[in-house]
Design an enzyme around this catalytic site. Structure first.
Site, short mmCIF file in Angstrom:
data_model
loop_
_atom_site.label_atom_id
_atom_site.label_comp_id
_atom_site.label_asym_id
_atom_site.label_seq_id
_atom_site.Cartn_x
_atom_site.Cartn_y
_atom_site.Cartn_z
N GLN A 1 -5.55 -4.86 -43.39
CA GLN A 1 -4.40 -4.01 -43.68
C GLN A 1 -4.09 -3.08 -42.50
O GLN A 1 -2.96 -2.62 -42.34
CB GLN A 1 -4.68 -3.20 -44.95
CG GLN A 1 -3.54 -2.31 -45.39
CD GLN A 1 -3.71 -1.86 -46.83
OE1 GLN A 1 -3.63 -2.66 -47.75
NE2 GLN A 1 -3.98 -0.58 -47.04
N ASN B 1 14.81 16.24 -13.98
CA ASN B 1 13.59 15.45 -14.05
C ASN B 1 13.82 14.05 -14.62
O ASN B 1 14.59 13.88 -15.56
CB ASN B 1 12.54 16.18 -14.90
CG ASN B 1 12.08 17.48 -14.27
OD1 ASN B 1 11.98 17.57 -13.04
ND2 ASN B 1 11.81 18.48 -15.09
N LYS C 1 -1.15 -3.52 -39.42
CA LYS C 1 0.30 -3.28 -39.43
C LYS C 1 0.77 -2.16 -38.52
O LYS C 1 1.71 -2.34 -37.73
CB LYS C 1 0.77 -3.04 -40.85
CG LYS C 1 1.12 -4.35 -41.51
CD LYS C 1 0.90 -4.34 -42.98
CE LYS C 1 0.21 -5.60 -43.43
NZ LYS C 1 -1.25 -5.61 -43.32
N LYS D 1 15.90 22.07 -11.75
CA LYS D 1 15.26 20.78 -11.99
C LYS D 1 16.13 19.74 -12.66
O LYS D 1 16.94 20.04 -13.54
CB LYS D 1 13.99 20.99 -12.85
CG LYS D 1 12.87 21.72 -12.15
CD LYS D 1 12.38 21.04 -10.87
CE LYS D 1 11.55 19.82 -11.18
NZ LYS D 1 10.21 20.17 -11.65
N HIS E 1 0.83 -1.22 0.00
CA HIS E 1 0.00 0.00 0.00
C HIS E 1 0.86 1.26 0.00
O HIS E 1 0.41 2.30 0.49
CB HIS E 1 -0.95 0.05 1.20
CG HIS E 1 -1.67 -1.23 1.47
ND1 HIS E 1 -2.92 -1.50 0.95
CD2 HIS E 1 -1.29 -2.34 2.15
CE1 HIS E 1 -3.30 -2.71 1.34
NE2 HIS E 1 -2.32 -3.25 2.06
N GLU F 1 9.61 8.48 -16.96
CA GLU F 1 8.22 8.91 -17.17
C GLU F 1 7.74 8.56 -18.57
O GLU F 1 6.59 8.15 -18.78
CB GLU F 1 8.09 10.42 -16.94
CG GLU F 1 8.31 10.82 -15.49
CD GLU F 1 8.44 12.34 -15.35
OE1 GLU F 1 7.40 13.00 -15.33
OE2 GLU F 1 9.58 12.85 -15.29
N SER G 1 14.59 21.76 -16.84
CA SER G 1 13.32 22.47 -17.06
C SER G 1 13.61 23.75 -17.81
O SER G 1 14.67 24.36 -17.63
CB SER G 1 12.67 22.77 -15.72
OG SER G 1 11.84 23.91 -15.82
N1 ARG Z 1 -1.79 -4.72 -48.30
C1 ARG Z 1 -2.64 -5.80 -48.00
C2 ARG Z 1 -2.71 -6.02 -46.50
O1 ARG Z 1 -1.87 -5.52 -45.84
C3 ARG Z 1 -2.13 -7.04 -48.64
C4 ARG Z 1 -3.20 -8.03 -48.95
C5 ARG Z 1 -4.10 -7.47 -49.98
N2 ARG Z 1 -5.11 -8.38 -50.36
C6 ARG Z 1 -6.23 -7.98 -50.95
N3 ARG Z 1 -7.09 -8.89 -51.24
N4 ARG Z 1 -6.51 -6.74 -51.20
O2 ARG Z 1 -3.60 -6.65 -45.97
#
Ligand code: ARG
Length: 456
Positions: A322, A285, A325, A283, A156, A290, A277
């Site tokens: 897509q 920091n 990513k 300061k 605590h 952080e 600062s």
């Molecule tokens: N750039 C697409 C992705 O990242 C690749 C696959 C595309 N496939 C499609 N049927 N349009 O998902």
């Protein structure tokens, strides 16, 4: 702009659709893995007689050459070509002519991107493992250097019982050890080849999936084409493990921030990892700690983005995928940067051992041990707890610490107390007594340090 894959269209693509649909601005980083996968695919097509040996060879050398231009930074990715796959395929056709048009036989971008992601993730997992190990190394070295430093352990955020600083640090060592296990388990699931699933139903060509898998060092091939092109649970798990690791980093950094305050003054983080600062000249920091704490939130966000992205998707591939990513790249980049920076910051920390020891004077750290003293001499622990509770109240009223009490004072609370009670609550004695596996007794902590070093 000419339409990509436009045979069945009469009209052009709207400019805005290009802007919305391009992914090459962020998936270009997959190029090395994309090329490696395409080379394995082309070699297999040649070996299986699906394309001629000579076309296969031309494709492979063309892809190798493109790979070199990309590494040299001399390749221009064109957003009009949508993604990394189409950019590389177009460059291949431009470079080697007709043979290049045969690369995509028996393959779809759907299994291609699934492959690229797995190859990329496998390498990131290996890099993360190394970075976690480096961090563990920094922790052990630091703990070793301060093996005799004592501080109040807290529950605590209130002083609880004294512990060795090394014991406290090794708690994080164990967390990062489990993080490494988690990533290692994920690696096994990632290390399965999806190529050959094609668009989603598999392919009629006599391909050899195992050959591709072997060239790419996979442990086997996926067993369902529809799952293989549309699942992203590996990426979700990746972000989940990244989130857990960030959470551990964040907790450690939170303590570093607290310990750097004037109130604690347990540590001073080195100049290289602190900032000044713009207005307050005095300061220093703990911004790095952080920021690591702050970036944890964004990795959680990455995980959440993937979970929400996936929840409503029918089988199989949908273009929504897509969007997987950027979160997964961000989680990986953020985690790796934070791991490296934290590992570098730790050796810069100066420890104020006197201040830590002095802090052990506050908060009645000896209370449990006094109760244990009574319990060991036959007083039921629950009663002993009550007796020492009254002692603490007495001390609070008389502005005394438990070790400052005389034996006579102690005996007014229980006749079981004698002079040994006062030696039992010396700091070293309290530490030494916690001599069970996992305890903070110096002997145990030294053994834990040894084990930790050996595990690296
Ligand atoms: N750039 C697409 C992705 O990242 C690749 C696959 C595309 N496939 C499609 N049927 N349009 O998902």
């Amino acid at each position: 702009m000419a339409k990509l894959w436009g045979g069945r269209f009469e009209g052009k693509t709207d400019r805005l659709v290009e802007q919305l649909g391009e992914s090459v601005s962020f998936d270009a980083r997959l190029a090395p893995w994309d090329i490696r996968g395409s080379i394995a695919h082309a070699r297999m097509l040649g070996t299986c007689g699906i394309i001629t040996k000579s076309d296969s060879a031309k494709i492979i050398s063309g892809l190798n050459a493109i790979g070199k231009t990309i590494t040299a930074g001399k390749f221009t990715f064109d957003p009009a070509m949508e993604d990394v796959h189409s950019n590389i395929e177009a460059a291949l056709v431009k470079r080697i002519g007709a043979a290049g048009k045969r690369l995509h036989t028996g393959r779809s971008r759907n299994d291609q991107i699934a492959l690229d992601l797995r190859l990329w993730m496998r390498d990131q997992i290996d890099a993360i493992d190394e970075r976690l190990r480096d961090l563990q190394r920094a922790i052990v070295t630091f703990a070793d250097k301060h093996v005799d430093v004592i501080l109040p352990g807290c529950t605590h955020l209130q002083h609880a019982q004294p512990v060795l600083f090394a014991h406290h640090l090794l708690a994080y060592f164990d967390m990062f050890a489990r993080d490494r296990q988690r990533f290692a388990e994920l690696r096994k699931r990632v290390n399965v080849c999806p190529l050959g699933s094609a668009a989603m139903a598999g392919t009629p060509y006599p391909i050899d999936r195992k050959m591709v898998a072997a060239e790419l060092d996979f442990n086997g091939v996926t067993t369902n084409s529809m799952d293989a092109v549309s699942d992203r649970d590996n990426a979700i798990e990746f972000c989940s493990h990244a989130s857990t690791t960030m959470m551990h980093l964040s907790r450690m950094c939170e303590e570093l921030v607290l310990w750097s305050t004037q109130e604690y003054a347990y540590i001073e983080i080195g100049d290289a990892f602190t900032t000044g600062s713009s207005i307050m000249p005095q300061k220093k920091n703990p911004d790095v700690a952080e920021l690591v704490r702050g970036k944890t939130g964004r990795v959680y966000g990455d995980l959440n983005a993937l979970l929400v992205l996936m929840k409503g998707l029918p089988l199989t591939y949908n273009r929504d995928l897509q969007e997987d990513k950027e979160p997964v790249f961000d989680a990986s980049d953020t985690l790796q940067l934070c791991l490296v920076v934290t590992a570098k910051m730790i050796p810069s920390i100066r420890v104020n051992r006197a201040r830590m020891k002095e802090a052990c004077r506050d908060g009645f750290l000896e209370a449990t041990d006094l109760a244990d003293f009574l319990a060991e001499r036959g007083v039921p622990f629950r009663e002993a707890h009550g007796i020492v509770g009254k002692l603490v109240l007495y001390c609070t009223k008389h502005k005394k610490r438990l070790p400052e009490l005389s034996v006579e004072e102690l005996r007014t609370f229980s006749k079981v107390f004698d002079a040994n009670a006062l030696t039992a609550i010396e700091l070293d004695a309290m530490l030494r007594r916690r001599d069970q596996p996992g305890g903070t007794a110096p002997r145990r902590v030294k053994a834990a340090l040894k084990r930790a070093k050996k595990s690296l």
